[in-house]
Design an enzyme around this catalytic site. Sequence first.
Site, PDB file in Angstrom:
ATOM      1  N   ARG A   1       0.811  -1.206   0.000  1.00 15.47           N
ATOM      2  CA  ARG A   1       0.000   0.000   0.000  1.00 15.47           C
ATOM      3  C   ARG A   1       0.855   1.271   0.000  1.00 15.47           C
ATOM      4  O   ARG A   1       0.554   2.229  -0.719  1.00 15.47           O
ATOM      5  CB  ARG A   1      -0.966  -0.018   1.192  1.00 15.47           C
ATOM      6  CG  ARG A   1      -1.876   1.202   1.320  1.00 15.47           C
ATOM      7  CD  ARG A   1      -2.449   1.697   0.011  1.00 15.47           C
ATOM      8  NE  ARG A   1      -3.081   0.655  -0.783  1.00 15.47           N
ATOM      9  CZ  ARG A   1      -3.323   0.756  -2.078  1.00 15.47           C
ATOM     10  NH1 ARG A   1      -2.965   1.838  -2.752  1.00 15.47           N
ATOM     11  NH2 ARG A   1      -3.898  -0.234  -2.734  1.00 15.47           N
TER      12      ARG A   1
ATOM     13  N   LYS B   1       1.827  24.667  -5.005  1.00 11.19           N
ATOM     14  CA  LYS B   1       0.637  24.061  -4.406  1.00 11.19           C
ATOM     15  C   LYS B   1       0.832  22.549  -4.367  1.00 11.19           C
ATOM     16  O   LYS B   1       0.209  21.784  -5.109  1.00 11.19           O
ATOM     17  CB  LYS B   1      -0.608  24.451  -5.205  1.00 11.19           C
ATOM     18  CG  LYS B   1      -0.890  25.949  -5.146  1.00 11.19           C
ATOM     19  CD  LYS B   1      -2.040  26.358  -6.053  1.00 11.19           C
ATOM     20  CE  LYS B   1      -2.261  27.861  -6.020  1.00 11.19           C
ATOM     21  NZ  LYS B   1      -3.323  28.300  -6.958  1.00 11.19           N
TER      22      LYS B   1
ATOM     23  N   LYS C   1       3.599  39.091  -5.711  1.00 15.47           N
ATOM     24  CA  LYS C   1       2.167  38.919  -5.932  1.00 15.47           C
ATOM     25  C   LYS C   1       1.390  40.113  -5.385  1.00 15.47           C
ATOM     26  O   LYS C   1       1.976  41.060  -4.852  1.00 15.47           O
ATOM     27  CB  LYS C   1       1.711  37.607  -5.284  1.00 15.47           C
ATOM     28  CG  LYS C   1       2.348  36.378  -5.942  1.00 15.47           C
ATOM     29  CD  LYS C   1       1.921  35.081  -5.292  1.00 15.47           C
ATOM     30  CE  LYS C   1       0.468  34.763  -5.541  1.00 15.47           C
ATOM     31  NZ  LYS C   1       0.194  34.448  -6.971  1.00 15.47           N
TER      32      LYS C   1
ATOM     33  N   GLU D   1       3.662  39.457 -10.672  1.00 11.47           N
ATOM     34  CA  GLU D   1       2.272  39.218 -11.063  1.00 11.47           C
ATOM     35  C   GLU D   1       1.589  40.541 -11.373  1.00 11.47           C
ATOM     36  O   GLU D   1       1.675  41.496 -10.583  1.00 11.47           O
ATOM     37  CB  GLU D   1       1.538  38.505  -9.928  1.00 11.47           C
ATOM     38  CG  GLU D   1       0.079  38.218 -10.228  1.00 11.47           C
ATOM     39  CD  GLU D   1      -0.636  37.616  -9.029  1.00 11.47           C
ATOM     40  OE1 GLU D   1      -0.603  36.373  -8.911  1.00 11.47           O
ATOM     41  OE2 GLU D   1      -1.180  38.379  -8.211  1.00 11.47           O
TER      42      GLU D   1
ATOM     43  N   ASP E   1      -2.089  37.533 -14.690  1.00 11.11           N
ATOM     44  CA  ASP E   1      -3.097  36.902 -13.847  1.00 11.11           C
ATOM     45  C   ASP E   1      -4.496  37.159 -14.380  1.00 11.11           C
ATOM     46  O   ASP E   1      -4.949  38.309 -14.457  1.00 11.11           O
ATOM     47  CB  ASP E   1      -2.977  37.432 -12.413  1.00 11.11           C
ATOM     48  CG  ASP E   1      -3.896  36.699 -11.455  1.00 11.11           C
ATOM     49  OD1 ASP E   1      -4.025  35.463 -11.572  1.00 11.11           O
ATOM     50  OD2 ASP E   1      -4.504  37.358 -10.585  1.00 11.11           O
TER      51      ASP E   1
END
Length: 341
Positions: free
Chosen positions: A160, A195, A227, A256, A277
């Site tokens: 597993r 992410k 950002k 960004e 963006d």
Amino acid sequence: MTTPDRPQPISLPLPTIGPPAELSAAGGCGDGCACGDEEEYLDPLECGLDPGLAELLADAGLDPVHVEDVAHLAIEEDLDQGVDVTTVATVPEDARAVGDFTAREAGTVAGLHIAEAVLSVVCTDEFEVERHVEDGDRVAAGQRLLTVRARTRDLLTAERSALNLLCRLSGIATATRAWADVLEGTRAQVRDTRKTTPGLRALEKYAVRCGGGVNHRMSLSDAALVKDNHVIAAGGVAQAFKLVREEFPGLAIEVEVDTLHQVREVLDAGADLILLDNFTPAETAEAVAVVGGQAFLESSGRLTLETARAYAETGVNFLAVGALTHSSPILDIGLDLRAEA
């Protein structure tokens, strides 16, 4: 000659595991490492895993010690300081078997050597591995990927944990391959984000490479990405860029933006890469014309497989797709056990 369907080695600095011997008498690779050495720091390629397997992992841009630690963590979590009670009760201690890791559906495989690392930390006796495909290969349903000959108990205990990693990474590679196929013939490349699953970033980004994608920054420290919240804190997009450039001269800086006016601002300031963006394809084409090749351009937001080609054909360099690592379904792979002849 390189094969485009397979991941190509890249140069990534391997993280240091444990202090050098001259800095610490304790050294070693940390608790749970198979090397078991508490007296001195060991080179990762000499620690725990089979040297040949460690070399293969390093050639793929992975740290063998990190892979080994992930394998230990997965098994320790599964056993929870106990034993595999079902296997111990039903399988004789000296029984041996052959296990085939087999694709249940078509896709792109990634993580075969990582599955081998799990087997390596579980197997209490010698085991043999026969590799039928390589990471980055496209595979069909029913195709054998890896054959392992080992103690039956060890195979079942490792099953597993090995499959969890192999299925997860192959799912990421398969999803990435779909994007890479859509972009074929353009100059755009699909790129991942940060992410990722905590503790598995290096492995998940490796899976992206297996699928034909490219990696964005590996951490907050190896490149700058200005950002919207940085812009607010600094008092403007050009000011934010200027502050980063002054503090970290020579570092690659991506900024960004969400308007064409900001594109012109950061271009004049000297940005290396501009992140568009939530631009539409038409707005993206305008941005490409404004930049005129003076900086790299990356599209982010509103991207789907259906719209990817339209964005790529505007002339952008990258499409940022966080879903590659945070939302890709697994590739269904199973372990088929058969008695050893």
